[in-house]
Design an enzyme around this catalytic site. Structure first.
Site, PDB file in Angstrom:
ATOM      1  N   GLU A 184       0.641  10.479  -9.397  1.00 24.13           N
ATOM      2  CA  GLU A 184       1.083  10.107  -8.042  1.00 24.13           C
ATOM      3  C   GLU A 184       2.162  11.068  -7.563  1.00 24.13           C
ATOM      4  O   GLU A 184       2.161  11.513  -6.408  1.00 24.13           O
ATOM      5  CB  GLU A 184       1.629   8.671  -8.033  1.00 24.13           C
ATOM      6  CG  GLU A 184       0.597   7.593  -8.228  1.00 24.13           C
ATOM      7  CD  GLU A 184       1.199   6.198  -8.115  1.00 24.13           C
ATOM      8  OE1 GLU A 184       2.154   6.022  -7.331  1.00 24.13           O
ATOM      9  OE2 GLU A 184       0.712   5.288  -8.817  1.00 24.13           O
ATOM     10  N   ARG A 228       4.859 -12.472  10.814  1.00 24.72           N
ATOM     11  CA  ARG A 228       4.632 -11.070  10.461  1.00 24.72           C
ATOM     12  C   ARG A 228       4.882 -10.134  11.641  1.00 24.72           C
ATOM     13  O   ARG A 228       5.402  -9.043  11.461  1.00 24.72           O
ATOM     14  CB  ARG A 228       3.195 -10.896   9.945  1.00 24.72           C
ATOM     15  CG  ARG A 228       2.969 -11.597   8.624  1.00 24.72           C
ATOM     16  CD  ARG A 228       1.506 -11.640   8.233  1.00 24.72           C
ATOM     17  NE  ARG A 228       1.026 -10.353   7.760  1.00 24.72           N
ATOM     18  CZ  ARG A 228      -0.229 -10.126   7.402  1.00 24.72           C
ATOM     19  NH1 ARG A 228      -1.119 -11.097   7.469  1.00 24.72           N
ATOM     20  NH2 ARG A 228      -0.604  -8.936   6.978  1.00 24.72           N
ATOM     21  N   ASP A 270      -6.559  -0.968   1.582  1.00 27.78           N
ATOM     22  CA  ASP A 270      -6.901   0.178   0.729  1.00 27.78           C
ATOM     23  C   ASP A 270      -8.271   0.756   1.086  1.00 27.78           C
ATOM     24  O   ASP A 270      -9.023   1.189   0.209  1.00 27.78           O
ATOM     25  CB  ASP A 270      -6.880  -0.236  -0.758  1.00 27.78           C
ATOM     26  CG  ASP A 270      -5.510  -0.709  -1.216  1.00 27.78           C
ATOM     27  OD1 ASP A 270      -4.508  -0.165  -0.723  1.00 27.78           O
ATOM     28  OD2 ASP A 270      -5.447  -1.616  -2.056  1.00 27.78           O
ATOM     29  N   MET A 324       4.966  -3.237  -0.713  1.00 31.64           N
ATOM     30  CA  MET A 324       4.095  -4.315  -1.176  1.00 31.64           C
ATOM     31  C   MET A 324       3.818  -5.361  -0.098  1.00 31.64           C
ATOM     32  O   MET A 324       3.718  -6.554  -0.373  1.00 31.64           O
ATOM     33  CB  MET A 324       4.713  -4.970  -2.417  1.00 31.64           C
ATOM     34  CG  MET A 324       4.950  -4.003  -3.559  1.00 31.64           C
ATOM     35  SD  MET A 324       3.478  -3.060  -4.027  1.00 31.64           S
ATOM     36  CE  MET A 324       2.498  -4.359  -4.775  1.00 31.64           C
ATOM     37  N   ARG A 325       3.661  -4.910   1.113  1.00 34.91           N
ATOM     38  CA  ARG A 325       3.262  -5.783   2.224  1.00 34.91           C
ATOM     39  C   ARG A 325       2.012  -5.208   2.866  1.00 34.91           C
ATOM     40  O   ARG A 325       1.930  -4.002   3.104  1.00 34.91           O
ATOM     41  CB  ARG A 325       4.355  -5.861   3.284  1.00 34.91           C
ATOM     42  CG  ARG A 325       5.656  -6.455   2.794  1.00 34.91           C
ATOM     43  CD  ARG A 325       5.701  -7.928   3.047  1.00 34.91           C
ATOM     44  NE  ARG A 325       6.885  -8.528   2.451  1.00 34.91           N
ATOM     45  CZ  ARG A 325       7.004  -9.807   2.170  1.00 34.91           C
ATOM     46  NH1 ARG A 325       5.994 -10.617   2.436  1.00 34.91           N
ATOM     47  NH2 ARG A 325       8.099 -10.273   1.625  1.00 34.91           N
ATOM     48  N   ASN A 368      -0.812   6.181   2.476  1.00 32.83           N
ATOM     49  CA  ASN A 368      -0.478   5.299   1.364  1.00 32.83           C
ATOM     50  C   ASN A 368      -0.969   5.947   0.074  1.00 32.83           C
ATOM     51  O   ASN A 368      -1.894   6.767   0.086  1.00 32.83           O
ATOM     52  CB  ASN A 368      -1.150   3.938   1.542  1.00 32.83           C
ATOM     53  CG  ASN A 368      -0.779   2.959   0.440  1.00 32.83           C
ATOM     54  OD1 ASN A 368       0.384   2.846   0.079  1.00 32.83           O
ATOM     55  ND2 ASN A 368      -1.760   2.254  -0.095  1.00 32.83           N
ATOM     56  N   LEU A 422       0.102  -4.413   5.976  1.00 34.95           N
ATOM     57  CA  LEU A 422       0.458  -4.227   7.381  1.00 34.95           C
ATOM     58  C   LEU A 422      -0.687  -4.698   8.273  1.00 34.95           C
ATOM     59  O   LEU A 422      -1.854  -4.441   7.978  1.00 34.95           O
ATOM     60  CB  LEU A 422       0.788  -2.763   7.642  1.00 34.95           C
ATOM     61  CG  LEU A 422       2.019  -2.252   6.887  1.00 34.95           C
ATOM     62  CD1 LEU A 422       2.070  -0.738   6.907  1.00 34.95           C
ATOM     63  CD2 LEU A 422       3.297  -2.843   7.474  1.00 34.95           C
ATOM     64  N   HIS A 440      -2.373   4.705  -3.740  1.00 33.97           N
ATOM     65  CA  HIS A 440      -2.853   3.529  -4.478  1.00 33.97           C
ATOM     66  C   HIS A 440      -3.101   3.925  -5.929  1.00 33.97           C
ATOM     67  O   HIS A 440      -3.696   4.988  -6.183  1.00 33.97           O
ATOM     68  CB  HIS A 440      -4.148   3.011  -3.841  1.00 33.97           C
ATOM     69  CG  HIS A 440      -4.678   1.790  -4.531  1.00 33.97           C
ATOM     70  ND1 HIS A 440      -4.083   0.559  -4.397  1.00 33.97           N
ATOM     71  CD2 HIS A 440      -5.737   1.625  -5.368  1.00 33.97           C
ATOM     72  CE1 HIS A 440      -4.755  -0.325  -5.128  1.00 33.97           C
ATOM     73  NE2 HIS A 440      -5.758   0.288  -5.723  1.00 33.97           N
TER      74      HIS A 440
END
EC number: 2.1.2.2
Length: 206
Positions: free
Chosen positions: A176, A67, A147, A92-93, A109, A95, A111
């Site tokens: 969104e 990673r 999140d 979709m990773r 981000n 961090l 969500h």
């Protein structure tokens, strides 16, 4: 104040990316997108960026041994592009702290649920399984948890009795596309003050 330079990270269709591109085009977000990064070579976000004349790169996680080397490549590309705000738009990773610390206070981000409820990658499925009556979406700063960062903006969406993941997801996505550009513009205007877990929205300057 100099214009913010965005680096947008995507993994899929890039609809949130498109909403930001469109908001910039309408003059609603005073920023430029210097770079779009994806971790998947077939991500449609690459096509959206190309159509908008924005530099786009795929940095494929599968090409890296671990990673940190992958995140080092992300950081190198973002820094070379002069990015001042990292925008996760369906990336979709998860961090690692290594990446998050490099851009502390400069990563957002979105969500597809009302945080802190229903974190993780299957929010709509989890919302429907739990039987809640209201869902929505959340824009937040990214911290070293999942999140879990301070919340900037949220929008609520009713959950209908006959909803599927697809129908609920479509209505959440509409919200969104409204609140993510708004949150970015608030950042661009210097109107977001983080106080512990609270994000204060400061009055607009006259």
């Amino acid at each position: 104040m100099s214009k913010q330079v965005l680096g947008v990270l995507c993994s899929g269709r890039g609809t949130d990316l498109q909403s930001i591109i469109d908001a910039i085009g309408r003059g609603e977000v005073d920023a430029t997108i210097a770079l779009v990064l994806t971790d998947k070579p077939d991500a449609y976000a690459l096509t959206r960026a190309e159509k908008a004349g924005i530099k786009a790169l795929c940095i494929d996680r599968k090409q890296f041994d671990g990673r940190q080397p992958f995140e080092e490549a992300l950081i190198k590309a973002l820094d070379e592009a002069g990015v001042t705000l990292v925008v996760l738009a369906g990336f979709m990773r998860i961090l690692t702290p290594y990446f998050v610390r490099h851009y502390a206070g400069r990563i957002m981000n979105i969500h597809p649920a009302l945080l802190p409820s229903f974190t993780g990658a299957h929010a709509h499925r989890d919302v429907l399984a739990y039987g809640v009556k209201v869902s929505g979406c959340t824009v937040h700063f990214v911290d070293e948890g999942t999140d879990s960062g301070p919340i900037i903006l949220q929008a609520a969406v009713p959950v209908l009795d006959d909803d599927t993941e697809e129908t609920l997801g479509a209505r959440v996505l509409e919200q969104e596309h409204i609140i993510y550009p708004k949150a970015i513009q608030l950042y661009c205007e210097g109107r977001l003050k983080v106080d512990g877990r609270h994000v204060r929205i400061l009055p607009a300057q006259k």
